[in-house]
Design a protein around this motif. Sequence first.
Motif, PDB file in Angstrom:
ATOM      1  N   PHE A  94      -2.452 -12.950  18.226  1.00  0.00           N
ATOM      2  CA  PHE A  94      -3.480 -12.008  18.668  1.00  0.00           C
ATOM      3  C   PHE A  94      -3.991 -12.342  20.070  1.00  0.00           C
ATOM      4  O   PHE A  94      -5.168 -12.151  20.371  1.00  0.00           O
ATOM      5  N   GLY A 174      -0.100  -8.698  18.748  1.00  0.00           N
ATOM      6  CA  GLY A 174      -1.302  -8.590  19.572  1.00  0.00           C
ATOM      7  C   GLY A 174      -2.507  -8.143  18.754  1.00  0.00           C
ATOM      8  O   GLY A 174      -3.624  -8.568  18.992  1.00  0.00           O
ATOM      9  N   GLY A 175      -2.281  -7.269  17.792  1.00  0.00           N
ATOM     10  CA  GLY A 175      -3.368  -6.810  16.938  1.00  0.00           C
ATOM     11  C   GLY A 175      -4.175  -5.663  17.520  1.00  0.00           C
ATOM     12  O   GLY A 175      -5.141  -5.226  16.921  1.00  0.00           O
ATOM     13  N   ILE A 177      -6.424  -5.442  19.844  1.00  0.00           N
ATOM     14  CA  ILE A 177      -7.852  -5.754  19.940  1.00  0.00           C
ATOM     15  C   ILE A 177      -8.406  -5.185  21.245  1.00  0.00           C
ATOM     16  O   ILE A 177      -7.885  -5.472  22.318  1.00  0.00           O
ATOM     17  N   HIS A 180      -8.767  -7.020  24.738  1.00  0.00           N
ATOM     18  CA  HIS A 180      -8.014  -8.270  24.727  1.00  0.00           C
ATOM     19  C   HIS A 180      -6.509  -8.026  24.666  1.00  0.00           C
ATOM     20  O   HIS A 180      -5.754  -8.548  25.470  1.00  0.00           O
ATOM     21  N   ARG A 182      -5.160  -4.690  23.811  1.00  0.00           N
ATOM     22  CA  ARG A 182      -4.860  -3.261  23.684  1.00  0.00           C
ATOM     23  C   ARG A 182      -4.079  -2.784  24.901  1.00  0.00           C
ATOM     24  O   ARG A 182      -4.585  -2.827  26.016  1.00  0.00           O
TER      25      ARG A 182
END
Lengths: 230, 272
Positions: A94, A174-175, A177, A180, A182
């Motif tokens: 992430f 990456g998730g 976020i 952070h 995206r």
Amino acid sequence: MWHSEFAYDPAADGMDQFGPIVGLSLTVSLSAALVAAVLGLGLAALLALTRFPGRRVLVVAVNALLGLPPVVVGLLLYLLLSHGGPLGGLGLLFTPGAMVAAQAILATPIVAALAHRVLEADWVEYGRALQASGASRWQALWPLLGMGRRALATAVLAGFGRTVSEVGAVLVVGGNIAGHTRTMTTAIALETSKGNLALALALGMVLIGISVAVSATVLVLGGQPERKRI
Amino acid sequence: MKHLVAALLLAAGLAAAPVAATSARAETIVLASTTSVDNSGLLKHILPVFTKATGIEVKVLAQGTGQALATAARGDADIVLVHDPEAEAKFIAAGHGILRREIAWNDFLIVGPKADPAHIAGGKDAVAALKAIYAAKAAFVSRGDASGTDALEKRLWKAAGLNPAGQDWYKDIGGGMGAALNAAAGMEAVTLTDRGTWISFRNKRDLVEQVSGDPKLINRYDVIQLDPVRHPNIKRAAAAKFAEWLVGKEGQAAIGAYRLDGETLFHPDAKP
């Protein structure tokens, strides 16, 4: 319906995130392309200039990996980087670092395969002459890189084209976020799911613009004859 | 080539700078949350208030409840915010969570096309509505992603004594709430949605609210702290601070203050 589309609050609809999203996308994808360029060109040089057992298998493997499915690369990298996984201690999951790694894995075979074809052809044609003039294999690499610079730049750009438009792998590692991890692609998927089609489309236009520019550059570089000098 | 190399090096430098800056900043925690609290804009509204008060930054992984709990069970999140009582109970029984607290509620509702092929509009009984949909073979979009909404939908079908799986009017899309609403809008189908996502969704087209007000459609959101013995890597103190803030006066006020189009999306209801 209509009034909600026009009575637009940029912050509520995420338009304020536009710049940072494009910026993060480009830095992650350019970094990944750079890593892929170093690894891919190195691998290509190894395959083109040297002979070792298993080389042919490696050539086939590199070409077979051209179509690696991003979401599977993402999943495997996720399992490696997860706290329970073997590389969990790095704390990369992430983060943009994990995204660079995922995209570099996807782009390296592309750079390596394309660069290998260029270097091998030039090596067959000029290798003997270069060695006759006293250069070792590795000293001969530099003039070869110079000769094939356009085609090699094309290979790197093709790698970048792959990284910047990829969504499956960066979404998993990456998730997505906000602020952070995206990127343009994950933001487009998210905004579409929110029914926020205006921002999704705006980001889509930027992405298409980048993709077209990269393809056009590849075409222009590839279309010009190489000036071959020794 | 020289220019290209220079550009790439410059890009790498630029890439390294924000990455380094992020990791050097104050404490951050990873929150695995259900998609609805993020997609509806709630977290974007309340998290800056929390960060301002405590200096702790919250990184949000918006996933379905099933995926959010799985992420936390692997030790990849510091705290979870979800809405599926049954899945939460299993998560806690498996030893991953230690403290579960309700922070807010709203409700689910059934939305569908204005044409209303199953004649369910205006009803208050969710199970009766599903029976009517089944009988009319009206197009229905299911999340199919093990989220809290998906779990409730499956429970409602069970309560109706029906199994729609495999029917050609029953579309299992395997996606988030927004994706399901987009699909329902595009296919003129009925779907079950949480109110937060519904109010904030901007591509409703022909979809309208049809069934709500059933006690079975209550939607509670819980924050769950993770077991520090089972998950020693997590940022326990900061995560606990966040949970306390959510159930405390300030957090509850911030949740209640979030309104969109004149409606309250989440009703704060933490027990002091």
